[in-house]
Scaffold this active site. Sequence first.
Site, mmCIF file in Angstrom:
data_model
loop_
_atom_site.group_PDB
_atom_site.id
_atom_site.type_symbol
_atom_site.label_atom_id
_atom_site.label_comp_id
_atom_site.label_asym_id
_atom_site.label_seq_id
_atom_site.Cartn_x
_atom_site.Cartn_y
_atom_site.Cartn_z
ATOM 1 C CE LYS A 247 2.446 -16.293 2.980
ATOM 2 N NZ LYS A 247 2.622 -15.105 2.150
ATOM 3 C CD GLU A 335 2.947 -1.473 -5.041
ATOM 4 O OE1 GLU A 335 3.474 -0.820 -4.116
ATOM 5 O OE2 GLU A 335 2.499 -2.627 -4.901
ATOM 6 N NE ARG A 363 0.259 2.243 -0.804
ATOM 7 C CZ ARG A 363 0.613 1.260 0.006
ATOM 8 N NH1 ARG A 363 1.743 0.620 -0.186
ATOM 9 N NH2 ARG A 363 -0.159 0.932 1.009
HETATM 10 C C1 LIG Z 1 0.722 -2.023 -1.942
HETATM 11 C C2 LIG Z 1 0.545 -3.495 -2.110
HETATM 12 N N1 LIG Z 1 1.279 -4.137 -3.051
HETATM 13 C C3 LIG Z 1 1.127 -5.464 -3.221
HETATM 14 C C4 LIG Z 1 0.264 -6.159 -2.449
HETATM 15 C C5 LIG Z 1 0.048 -7.639 -2.703
HETATM 16 N N2 LIG Z 1 0.503 -8.410 -1.561
HETATM 17 C C6 LIG Z 1 -0.329 -8.863 -0.622
HETATM 18 S S1 LIG Z 1 0.408 -9.750 0.559
HETATM 19 C C7 LIG Z 1 1.898 -9.523 -0.175
HETATM 20 C C8 LIG Z 1 3.116 -10.109 0.445
HETATM 21 C C9 LIG Z 1 3.275 -9.702 1.867
HETATM 22 O O1 LIG Z 1 4.388 -10.338 2.377
HETATM 23 P P1 LIG Z 1 4.810 -10.148 3.881
HETATM 24 O O2 LIG Z 1 4.663 -8.741 4.282
HETATM 25 O O3 LIG Z 1 6.143 -10.749 4.054
HETATM 26 O O4 LIG Z 1 3.688 -10.959 4.659
HETATM 27 P P2 LIG Z 1 3.436 -12.550 4.671
HETATM 28 O O5 LIG Z 1 2.474 -12.847 3.575
HETATM 29 O O6 LIG Z 1 4.724 -13.227 4.488
HETATM 30 O O7 LIG Z 1 2.841 -12.789 6.008
HETATM 31 C C10 LIG Z 1 1.796 -8.789 -1.342
HETATM 32 C C11 LIG Z 1 2.908 -8.463 -2.231
HETATM 33 C C12 LIG Z 1 -0.489 -5.457 -1.496
HETATM 34 N N3 LIG Z 1 -1.396 -6.038 -0.740
HETATM 35 N N4 LIG Z 1 -0.316 -4.132 -1.347
#
Ligand SMILES: Cc1ncc(C[n+]2csc(CCOP(=O)(O)OP(=O)(O)O)c2C)c(N)n1
Length: 593
Positions: A247, A335, A363
């Site tokens: 990342k 969630e 959710r």
């Molecule tokens: C249902 C939901 N919960 C929380 C989030 C907040 N959120 C956005 S990106 C993220 C992390 C995603 O991580 P990953 O899937 O590993 O992708 P990366 O950012 O590492 O590319 C979170 C928790 C969200 N967008 N949707």
Amino acid sequence: MSETLLETIDNPDDLKRFRESELEQIAQELRAFIIEIVAAKEGHLGASLGVVELTIALHYVFNTPDDQLVWDVGHQAYGHKILTGRRDVFHTNRDLGGISGFPKRSESEYDTFGTGHSSTSISAALGMAMASALKSEDRKHIAVVGDASIASGMAFEALNHAGVSGADLLVILNDNAIGIDPSVGALKYYLTKTKSGKETGNDNIFESLNFDYSGPIDGHDLPLLLSELKRQKSLKGPRLLHVRTVKGKGLKQAEIDQVRYHAPGKFDKITGEIQASDSSKLPPKFQDVFGHTIVELAQENEKIVGITPAMPTGSSMKMMMEALPDRAFDVGIAEQHAVTLAAGMATQGLVPFCNVYSTFLQRAYDQIIHDVALQKLPVIFCLDRAGLVGKDGATHHGIFDLAYLNCIPDMIIAAPMDAVEMRNMMFTASQGLELPIAIRYPRGRGKIVNWKQPFKKLEIGSSRLLRKGEKIAVISIGPVGTMIEELLDQENLACTHLDMRFLKPIDQKAIESIFENHEHVITIEDGTTIGGLGSVICDLAAGFNKAFAKAETVKIHKLGIPDQFIEHGPTADLYKIAGIDRESVLKLIDRLL
Ligand SMILES: Cc1ncc(C[n+]2csc(CCOP(=O)(O)OP(=O)(O)O)c2C)c(N)n1
Ligand SMILES: CC(=O)[C@@H](O)[C@H](O)COP(=O)(O)O
Ligand SMILES: [Mg+2]
């Protein structure tokens, strides 16, 4: 100055004109372009930098948009947007009227599925693949999902279904071992341990789910990605390609401090340094009021526990995770689980503070009703990012919570006007309730610098009469009340102002008195007027009409989020669009006076 290769690419067909050996240069240019714009305009950074090579390889190998590419969450899709016709407008990213920070179907045919909330990509791509099969269409379907997002229940449900569907579905697991905060849970350890499909053999979790598993491969090695994607393109059926990426790749600071550079705000495009700002004299962010207050309360009461689904930094639950690590839990993007986990803890006499962004709590609606409210379990929900959140836009505004919670029996719903009230609500809830409570508060800073005042227990369901006037009464809930106070002060307007504090139970006596003594009642909230405060007041007024004659002549003016999705942009602009800004209220009051 000579044109960069990137400047000649308006769509994936342009990209395909280049030799494979030229793609490295395009990757460099794409990274530099993302960094340059995000440095100045803000937005999500690390995730898009991490998938630059993957994005190029996908559009190079597959025949998008006929082959359908679905990005999970969508915060990593900046490269995709730039390569699919939006390079010239990318500088408008997240601006009012500009392009969205997330894939959006109405924006481009390459954005096959709208996102913002995580873990939907496998279901959506599977749906597309099944539809293609039914329509006898020969096209590919690809879901790109992160390691934190694939750990969510919804993604597991989709994998479970896809594994027996026979669908032509390629899931690309973009594994960088981090979400916004470091990934958590058993799957994270499993993925870290995974070496190659051959070595893991039958123990491979994805193979056990009937997926053809490949990887892990280096997601920054373009030649390897190209050859593997070409191979994947020739296959059919459910398959999963495990890709390892870093990342923030390509910007040193973003690679080192991945949490901060998820969405760093403005930074120097060369050095990567984040613009320093002295916030010590500013009022605190509401999330930090939450963080400090829960630590203070939990240090006095050992029954208090904290739960966050994957947002320890955003919610400031990390303050409790640092101070009291045994009693604060990040459960990952889960969630539904977070809510029922809190319910389970409450059955055992613990006092769970379950902190979820308002929009993400959508959710877990059934869990709130079935697992919490129906059993009268005193879970304390702290709903951060309630109201209009600004540049994340329609997917992230926390504007439905008042309405979706209000119709649930036995819920207490509180919305503090300021940080002092918020602390008192958290304190009151921690003292022991017999019902669940939701305390909703907005993104960003409040207005009170001296917020750390001694706790005061509030009477559940009590409102605050902030000023007494005549003819016009404003009934507000939440932080818009501060704007109303400033407006009435500055314009010297003799209106009554009632800060409702609690939507449920509602202070009926105070409202009755307002109806008895005024000609106009203005309700204002940073949530939907349908089902929120405005609706409640209208419902009550219908009853008052029968009870006392004067009520019939009182006119109600409902201000709140209208029945439409509100786009992205600066919060102040969005308030105007919704008609809940200072000027709109002033105009209305002037007209009524
Ligand atoms: C249902 C939901 N919960 C929380 C989030 C907040 N959120 C956005 S990106 C993220 C992390 C995603 O991580 P990953 O899937 O590993 O992708 P990366 O950012 O590492 O590319 C979170 C928790 C969200 N967008 N949707
Ligand atoms: C993509 C996503 O869902 C998060 O990164 C979100 O943008 C965080 O919002 P805050 O900036 O309000 O924490
Ligand atoms: Mg990740």
